[in-house]
Scaffold this active site. Structure first.
Site, mmCIF file in Angstrom:
data_model
loop_
_atom_site.group_PDB
_atom_site.id
_atom_site.type_symbol
_atom_site.label_atom_id
_atom_site.label_comp_id
_atom_site.label_asym_id
_atom_site.label_seq_id
_atom_site.Cartn_x
_atom_site.Cartn_y
_atom_site.Cartn_z
ATOM 1 N N ILE A 33 5.184 -1.044 2.638
ATOM 2 C CA ILE A 33 4.771 0.332 2.373
ATOM 3 C C ILE A 33 5.449 0.778 1.063
ATOM 4 C CG2 ILE A 33 6.606 1.283 3.882
ATOM 5 C CD1 ILE A 33 3.162 2.890 3.480
ATOM 6 N N LYS A 34 4.649 1.281 0.145
ATOM 7 C CA LYS A 34 5.212 1.805 -1.105
ATOM 8 C C LYS A 34 5.526 3.285 -0.902
ATOM 9 C CE LYS A 34 3.601 0.645 -5.180
ATOM 10 N NZ LYS A 34 2.523 0.534 -6.222
ATOM 11 N N VAL A 35 6.746 3.649 -1.265
ATOM 12 C CA VAL A 35 7.203 5.024 -1.079
ATOM 13 C C VAL A 35 7.833 5.492 -2.388
ATOM 14 C CG1 VAL A 35 8.743 6.525 0.248
ATOM 15 C CG2 VAL A 35 7.697 4.539 1.367
ATOM 16 N N VAL A 79 0.874 -1.191 0.000
ATOM 17 C CA VAL A 79 0.000 0.000 0.000
ATOM 18 C C VAL A 79 0.903 1.230 0.000
ATOM 19 C CG1 VAL A 79 -1.808 1.262 1.233
ATOM 20 C CG2 VAL A 79 -1.794 -1.245 1.280
#
Ligand code: G3P
Length: 224
Positions: free
Chosen positions: A85-87, A58
């Site tokens: 976590i997508k950054v 996400v």
């Protein structure tokens, strides 16, 4: 190479989770917005459908490193299981990645368009880097070549970061990424279905059915 599904469409997720050897789901703010529904309800339902063991990626909506870390902690707490976590790559994103690495929250560094960005993301501690294949092809940037170069450079420098190629519009792009040694791809439901379909396969299956029925009618092996 493993396959993930790049969607927040619950019907597509349910279907592919049941029928395909998919290892998880990836989302981003555009994909979530398409569903136009309550955020938490949606991502928690995705987790329920795929279970704890499959990856759920996400993306943060925050800009500053501390806020990215706060979102990542909350998402991991609420979604549990195998969570990433997508950054997006950038100074704040890299800082957040280094902080998250210390906290043990794995990062998928996204919006990658060059091997130089991927190497920096890997050095910051990203678990995955996500190059956008079709968006590169759209600007004559050779998406598969970029994926291939990233795979080579990560291996050359003995980094454990894996390549999670994204943004596919056809099966050839996926096939060429597989040949380049790409570790994972995230694809739409259409591409997932397209990867197993072939008119000769349909013809072969029809012949098997016709030949069997000509001799045994509707009996199956279980009827003998
Ligand atoms: O997460 C990145 C990926 O979803 C981008 O795909 O089709 O919008 O280029 P696309």
């Amino acid at each position: 190479m493993i396959y993930l599904l790049d969607t927040a469409d619950l019907n597509a997720i349910q279907h592919c989770n049941a029928f395909y050897p998919m290892s998880g789901v990836t989302t981003n703010p555009s994909i979530i917005s398409k569903e136009n529904t309550d955020f938490w309800h949606l991502v928690e339902r995705i987790r329920n459908v795929i279970g704890e063991n499959k990856m759920l990626h996400v993306q943060t909506t925050a800009q500053k490193a501390d806020d990215i870390v706060a979102e990542a902690r909350l998402l991991q707490k609420r979604l549990g299981g195998s969570f990433y976590i997508k950054v997006p790559i950038g100074e704040e994103g890299l800082k957040a990645t280094m902080l998250l690495k210390k906290l043990g929250i794995p990062v998928t560094m996204t919006a990658i368009f060059t091997p130089a960005q991927a190497l920096m993301a890997a050095r910051a501690g990203a678990a995955f880097v996500a190059p956008y294949v079709n968006r590169l092809d759209n600007i004559i940037g050779d998406g598969v070549q970029v994926v291939s170069d990233i795979v080579k450079e990560l291996s050359l420098h003995r980094l454990d970061t894996q390549v999670l190629a994204a943004s596919f519009k056809n099966m050839e792009q996926v096939h060429k990424c597989a040949l380049a040694g790409c570790h994972c791809v995230t694809v739409s439901e259409d591409i997932m279905r397209g990867l197993i379909s072939h008119p000769m396969t349909n013809a072969a299956i029809e012949t098997f059915e016709r030949d069997w029925k000509a001799v045994y009618g509707n009996k199956t092996i279980l009827d003998f």
